[in-house]
Design a protein around this motif. Structure first.
Motif, PDB file in Angstrom:
ATOM      1  N   LEU A 283       0.785  -1.288   0.135  1.00  0.00           N
ATOM      2  CA  LEU A 283       0.020   0.086  -0.102  1.00  0.00           C
ATOM      3  C   LEU A 283       1.032   1.304   0.096  1.00  0.00           C
ATOM      4  N   MET A 284       1.888   1.277   0.801  1.00  0.00           N
ATOM      5  CA  MET A 284       2.928   2.513   0.615  1.00  0.00           C
ATOM      6  C   MET A 284       3.628   2.580  -0.538  1.00  0.00           C
ATOM      7  N   GLY A 285       3.694   1.299  -1.287  1.00  0.00           N
ATOM      8  CA  GLY A 285       4.430   1.523  -2.654  1.00  0.00           C
ATOM      9  C   GLY A 285       3.419   2.106  -3.710  1.00  0.00           C
ATOM     10  N   LEU A 286       1.921   1.804  -3.451  1.00  0.00           N
ATOM     11  CA  LEU A 286       0.919   2.464  -4.326  1.00  0.00           C
ATOM     12  C   LEU A 286       0.864   3.814  -4.237  1.00  0.00           C
ATOM     13  N   LEU A 287       0.829   4.302  -2.990  1.00  0.00           N
ATOM     14  CA  LEU A 287       1.060   5.793  -2.324  1.00  0.00           C
ATOM     15  C   LEU A 287       2.156   6.468  -3.084  1.00  0.00           C
ATOM     16  N   ALA A 288       3.388   5.985  -3.027  1.00  0.00           N
ATOM     17  CA  ALA A 288       4.555   6.457  -3.582  1.00  0.00           C
ATOM     18  C   ALA A 288       4.626   6.467  -5.095  1.00  0.00           C
ATOM     19  N   GLY A 289       3.970   5.455  -5.673  1.00  0.00           N
ATOM     20  CA  GLY A 289       3.971   5.416  -7.210  1.00  0.00           C
ATOM     21  C   GLY A 289       4.881   4.308  -7.646  1.00  0.00           C
ATOM     22  N   ARG A 290       5.389   3.609  -6.680  1.00  0.00           N
ATOM     23  CA  ARG A 290       6.375   2.619  -7.187  1.00  0.00           C
ATOM     24  C   ARG A 290       5.618   1.071  -7.438  1.00  0.00           C
ATOM     25  N   VAL A 291       4.326   1.023  -7.000  1.00  0.00           N
ATOM     26  CA  VAL A 291       3.453   0.031  -7.485  1.00  0.00           C
ATOM     27  C   VAL A 291       2.279   0.290  -8.042  1.00  0.00           C
ATOM     28  N   GLN A 292       2.153  -0.387  -9.155  1.00  0.00           N
ATOM     29  CA  GLN A 292       0.994  -0.022  -9.854  1.00  0.00           C
ATOM     30  C   GLN A 292      -0.337  -0.855  -9.532  1.00  0.00           C
ATOM     31  N   PRO A 293      -1.598  -0.480  -9.311  1.00  0.00           N
ATOM     32  CA  PRO A 293      -2.735  -1.300  -9.028  1.00  0.00           C
ATOM     33  C   PRO A 293      -2.832  -2.393 -10.158  1.00  0.00           C
ATOM     34  N   THR A 294      -3.448  -3.474  -9.827  1.00  0.00           N
ATOM     35  CA  THR A 294      -4.093  -4.504 -10.723  1.00  0.00           C
ATOM     36  C   THR A 294      -5.318  -3.875 -11.393  1.00  0.00           C
ATOM     37  N   SER A 295      -6.128  -2.838 -10.711  1.00  0.00           N
ATOM     38  CA  SER A 295      -7.099  -2.177 -11.164  1.00  0.00           C
ATOM     39  C   SER A 295      -7.539  -0.887 -10.480  1.00  0.00           C
ATOM     40  N   GLY A 296      -8.325  -0.080 -10.896  1.00  0.00           N
ATOM     41  CA  GLY A 296      -8.610   1.099 -10.067  1.00  0.00           C
ATOM     42  C   GLY A 296      -7.285   2.082 -10.392  1.00  0.00           C
ATOM     43  N   ARG A 297      -7.301   3.359  -9.570  1.00  0.00           N
ATOM     44  CA  ARG A 297      -6.227   4.239  -9.699  1.00  0.00           C
ATOM     45  C   ARG A 297      -5.962   4.946  -8.612  1.00  0.00           C
ATOM     46  N   VAL A 298      -4.622   5.484  -8.549  1.00  0.00           N
ATOM     47  CA  VAL A 298      -4.313   6.293  -7.358  1.00  0.00           C
ATOM     48  C   VAL A 298      -4.246   7.799  -8.161  1.00  0.00           C
TER      49      VAL A 298
END
Length: 604
Positions: free
Chosen positions: A333-348
């Protein structure tokens, strides 16, 4: 109380540093002792000396006859073989499985570990728990634990604290523990030792009592020093009254002045985490919208869903603490917020003015800078910053962070774990971010550095998200706690960490309940609760998300009303109207929390 272990005028020098300088101390039966102090001050060395694992230069270590000492060091040295062998040393199962205390240790530390697995296949955290379990199943009089809470989550730390308190409730044996977990120190320890500058200061009580006593000692020392300085100024002024008269001055006055000068106490290391300028945040910060995050399962069959259609909004100034079971997806989840991890679906969705800085768990990101000196690492980020209207160079900045001049010129590869962690923090701060993502920020930091970090975060004007097993840190710097329980949902915790532990205890109890082989008969007049359909569960999760967003908004509104009440404190009618607003918000909040509990029951 009987004496178990001690040191008599012990001195130990390693390299050019004197870690213990004629230290004398003792450990008696029934003592639960916490050891604190700056990184590198000699805490682990003191433990090794007391346990007989480290030779000393002079003095002697005392031990009552027949006393058995068990030691958990920071590095786990597990022999090859199965987990069962590592914990019980090949003893037949029937010899230990009948002991309730040993079964409790298995449940508290090894619930997710395959006892038949080879220890070489375990993760670092699992190895640590296996080593700790192997120590606790024994019946030694003295336990010496060096950072036992490392790699334990909030739940594991709470279990260990409760286990040790119960173990020593009968008043026999003793515990010596080095830890930076201040909640653990308060929950377990009855005495505290502070190791610094070659000496060991002793205090009664846990961490809170230690802080109070240390503050009182500092106040007393400051008063004494002020008197000494006043006397010193008088002596020096008298000695400087004209060269012709100096030869006739009484020798005892000159000797007194020299004694005062020689009595100047050595300064303690100064540490100040400084808040630099922070870029302005707009109304939108980070919005997680309908995000699903899934990875292939470890066994190669199917996928593992960490986040399931999650919506979560972070606003300006939000201060959120994240807790959860290991593997539930906190770091992802921290990676999602930082932009390092991309979601399988949806967006940040990211606000236009957002500048994110992320402190990750490991310190390996400094490996590529191993040959650079500390000050050079900071200079690569910024050569100077403005703090409080004053420009500071990189060298002045690293000195404020506790790197003395000789350490500021030290190559990164030669830094200790705590120093590398401090350098990571400094690299983040000089970038002047307005969103801080801190993943286990307390790792390798001593209690003084933690206090400085919390002081910095107290005044942090941006948005803050912290993943930590350190309850003390979470409860001090975060306004709200959220939990990941491994079911793909982010849950709000109005009751904080204690509510999370209650949820986990309930989940463990439910999973441990034996499943009936046949359905139990149900009386005709007792209604049964139907199992929720997948559609009902999804709808309930959506409802939880809606409720949590509204609760967050209510918290913001309440803060604004309180601020307006303070501004209009002399206007009686205005205060009454604002108080009515608060009551309305409180009533809505109570209703929403009831709805949240109903939806949570459907989700399970």
């Amino acid at each position: 109380m009987a004496h178990l272990l001690g040191a008599d005028r012990v001195t130990l020098t390693l390299g050019t540093r004197t870690l213990l300088d004629e230290v004398s101390l003792g450990i008696d039966d029934g003592v639960l002792l916490g050891v604190v102090g700056p990184n590198g001050a000699g805490k682990s060395t003191l433990l090794r000396v007391l346990a007989g694992l480290q030779e000393v230069d002079s003095g002697r270590v005392t031990r009552a006859g027949g006393v058995r000492v068990a030691v958990l060091e920071q590095r786990d040295d597990l022999a090859s073989g199965t987990v069962l062998d590592a914990v019980h040393g090949g003893i037949d199962e029937h010899e230990w499985a009948t002991h309730a205390g040993i079964r409790s240790i298995h449940a508290g530390l090894l619930a997710d570990v395959d006892l038949a697995a080879d220890v070489s296949t375990l993760s670092g955290g699992q190895r640590r728990r296996v080593a700790l379990a192997a120590l606790l199943v024994r019946d030694d009089e003295v336990l010496v634990l060096d950072e036992p809470t490392n790699h334990l989550d909030v739940e594991g730390v709470a279990w260990l604290a409760a286990h040790l308190v119960e173990r020593y409730a009968r008043g026999s044996g003793a515990l010596v523990v080095v830890t930076h977990d201040r909640w653990f120190l308060d929950a377990v320890c009855t005495r505290t030792w502070e190791v610094h500058d070659g000496v060991v200061d002793q205090y009664d009580g846990g961490y809170a009592a230690y802080v109070l006593a240390r503050a009182e000692r500092a106040r007393t020392a400051a008063t004494t020093e002020e008197k000494r300085q006043n006397l010193l100024r008088k002596e020096l002024a008298w000695l400087r009254r004209g060269a012709p008269a100096r030869t006739s001055k009484p020798k005892f006055r000159i000797d007194a002045a020299n004694a005062l000068i020689a009595d100047e106490p050595p300064p303690r290391d100064q540490l100040a985490l400084t808040r630099m300028a922070t870029a302005r945040l707009g109304k939108d910060v980070l919005d997680v919208e309908d995000v699903t995050l899934a990875y292939p399962a470890h066994d190669g069959t199917g996928t593992r869903v960490l986040l399931d259609d999650v919506t979560w909004r972070l606003g300006p100034g939000d201060r959120v603490g994240l807790v959860g079971v290991n593997g539930a997806g906190k770091t992802s989840l921290m990676g999602l917020l930082a932009g390092r991890v991309q979601p399988t679906s949806g967006r940040v969705k990211r606000g236009k003015t957002v500048q994110v800085a992320e402190l990750r768990q490991d310190v390996e990101d400094l490996d590529e800078l191993a040959d650079l000196r500390v000050v050079e690492v900071v200079e690569r980020e910024k050569r100077s910053v403005v703090v409080g209207g004053k420009e500071l160079t990189a060298s002045q900045l690293v000195e404020r962070l506790g790197f003395a001049r000789d350490r500021a010129r030290t190559p990164v590869r030669d830094l200790s774990g705590g120093e590398r962690r401090r350098l990571q923090l400094l690299r983040l701060l000089v970038g002047e971010p307005n969103v801080l993502l801190l993943d286990e920020p307390t790792n390798d930091l001593d209690t003084d550095t933690l206090a400085a970090l919390e002081d910095l975060l107290d005044g942090w004007p941006g948005t803050l998200v912290v993943v930590s097993h350190d309850r003390y840190l979470l409860e001090r710097v975060c306004d709200r706690q959220l939990a990941l329980l491994g079911d793909g949902v982010i849950r709000d915790l109005p009751g904080g960490v204690e509510q999370y532990l209650d949820l986990r205890r309930a989940a463990v109890a439910a999973s441990a309940a034996p499943a009936a082989t046949t359905p139990a008969p149900v009386a005709a007049d007792v209604p049964t609760t139907p199992t929720a359909s997948p559609a009902d569960v999804r709808a309930a999760r959506k409802e939880i998300g809606r409720i949590e967003r509204r609760l967050s908004k209510i918290a913001e509104l309440e803060a604004k009303v309180h601020a307006r009440m303070a501004e209009q404190a002399t206007d009686h009618e205005a205060v009454l109207a604002l108080d009515a607003e608060l009551r309305t918000l409180a009533a809505e909040k109570d209703d929403l929390e009831g709805q949240w509990l109903d939806a949570a029951e459907i989700v399970g």
